[in-house]
Design an enzyme around this catalytic site. Structure first.
Site, short mmCIF file in Angstrom:
data_model
loop_
_atom_site.label_atom_id
_atom_site.label_comp_id
_atom_site.label_asym_id
_atom_site.label_seq_id
_atom_site.Cartn_x
_atom_site.Cartn_y
_atom_site.Cartn_z
N ALA B 95 0.82 -1.22 0.00
CA ALA B 95 0.00 0.00 0.00
C ALA B 95 0.85 1.26 0.00
CB ALA B 95 -0.90 -0.01 1.23
N LYS B 96 2.10 1.13 0.42
CA LYS B 96 3.04 2.26 0.46
C LYS B 96 2.41 3.50 1.08
CE LYS B 96 6.04 0.30 -3.05
NZ LYS B 96 5.27 -0.83 -3.59
N ARG B 97 1.77 3.32 2.22
CA ARG B 97 1.14 4.41 2.93
C ARG B 97 2.17 5.17 3.78
NH1 ARG B 97 -2.26 2.72 -0.35
NH2 ARG B 97 -4.47 2.46 0.14
#
Lengths: 277, 277
Positions: B95-97
């Site tokens: 998700a690379k949040r």
């Protein structure tokens, strides 16, 4: 919406306010919790009460994702509602995405095709090919993180490059500004770092800056305007909690409208002092 | 799932393969497009065909978000399916949040409470308070971007800090490893930067590394294992397109199984050579 159109909206509304729709199911008034979609019901009333005083809305994706697919449905309904009723609003997906090229392409599809946002916030760590796919859409915008408002900003964003002497956030600005133009890129600069806005304006004099951190996080609107405003305003100042949670009772929308109006009036003075209206 | 349990799964399956569920509606076989949920139908068959050879699955959120709330529903069904049928699988939300503290808290709620992922990928740009909220969950993991596999990695990740002489990805590793332990953190290191794995292993000898970029992006499994393996394996190597799109016909699941088995067999040799099985 393009650069000139956004400036015209700012002049028309005498405001550069962006309302952050950080809509938390745990914080919305009790009487809304029995509606079929409490999040959308809340947003709808907040938007109706504040649209007169705001040029932009910024849903923060985390709040919607925390509710699973139902949260995404509430987000979609919110976007459609704004698009139908308030055509002149600038809509920002505060998503802080960023991935390799083919993946960023899909995020662009998600936020610009499937949803009709004007802009999306993107993290710069993965570099050019993670950012550019968002800039292939006409009149759509990437808002790249430069200097954020939180404490963790000091961990990496101020590291100084041995070769250029630039701090990381300066390298991000200098390198990325050639990836697009001030018609396709904006930057996030936290209001808590307002003293840095002057330096930042030297690097990107003509870009819009999205400025969170006024209000609950402690930033000052006057300082932001003094150091960051340019001849097309060049600022979108975000306020979330101070507006949308102005009251937790049945009068929440009315109070939100009053809070937004108060900020708008301060902004009107600042715009007027800078002879932009 | 904790560190030791993950290592035991690797030993049992003689594999450190993570299958990337980058499920693109435009690429799945035609005959699935008439089912009520083509994305979930595809994932289900891929998982059934490859679970024997894989220790982890990694849905890439962009692919699901590009379909709006229906995409999120497909994702939720996929997670529930794995949790019901394959309890020993390590599930990664790619998700690379990463956002300010109170927002990262909500992303943690989204991926660890609402969905039952074991781990989430996170971008480091915003620093400690954007990462820590994910580490308050027992046996859940943050997988922090360190050195990514794409071309854009060269834009900022190799900038050298004037004071320490460390490149940005090294600063990220050195600073962040104190935020948690090798029981709560892993790092993303692209296979296309396999020559850097030796240096990285000196900084984080005991952490698991999630390694994308083998296959379509050109990285070599042998190089990754040679430079990156530690005494608990310490590697999850991801393959997406090479497995899930091995065939675009009705035999897609069978071919995916064969492709996964082929990778597993190479991994078995590497694990055996390192006396880990």
């Amino acid at each position: 919406m393009n650069h000139q159109q956004l400036f015209e909206q700012i002049q028309k509304k005498r405001s550069f306010l962006c309302v952050g729709l950080d809509t938390d199911i745990l914080k919305i008034p009790k009487h809304l919790k029995d509606t079929s979609d409490p999040i959308f019901s809340f947003n709808k009333e907040i938007i109706d009460a504040t649209a007169e005083f705001s040029v932009a809305y910024k849903p923060n994706l985390a709040f919607y994702e925390s509710l699973g697919w139902q949260g995404w449905e509430s987000l979609e309904k919110t976007v459609h509602y704004v698009r139908e009723k308030y055509q002149d609003i600038f809509l920002i997906a505060d998503a802080k995405r960023g991935d390799i090229g083919n993946t960023s392409n899909l995020y662009a599809r998600a936020f610009f095709d499937k949803l009709d946002f004007d802009a999306i916030t993107v993290a710069p760590y993965m570099g050019e090919d993670s950012v550019k796919p968002f800039m292939t859409y006409l009149d759509k915008w990437v808002i790249l993180l430069a200097l954020t408002s939180n404490k963790g900003a000091f961990d990496f964003q101020f590291l100084k490059d041995e070769k250029s002497g630039d701090q990381l956030f300066e390298s991000v600005l200098k390198t990325s500004k050639d990836w697009g133009s001030n018609e396709s890129m904006m930057y996030v600069v936290g209001a808590t770092k307002a003293e840095k806005l002057k330096e930042i304006r030297e690097i990107v004099p003509n870009h819009f800056l999205l400025v969170p951190g006024v209000g609950a996080q402690g930033g000052s609107l006057q300082e932001v305007a003094k150091n960051g405003m340019n001849n097309k305003c060049g600022l979108l100042v975000n306020s979330s909690r101070g507006i949308i949670y102005a009251s937790a009772e049945t009068d929440f929308a009315e109070k939100a409208g009053e809070a937004a109006k108060k900020v708008q009036q301060e902004m009107e003075i600042l715009l007027s002092e800078s002879k932009l209206i």
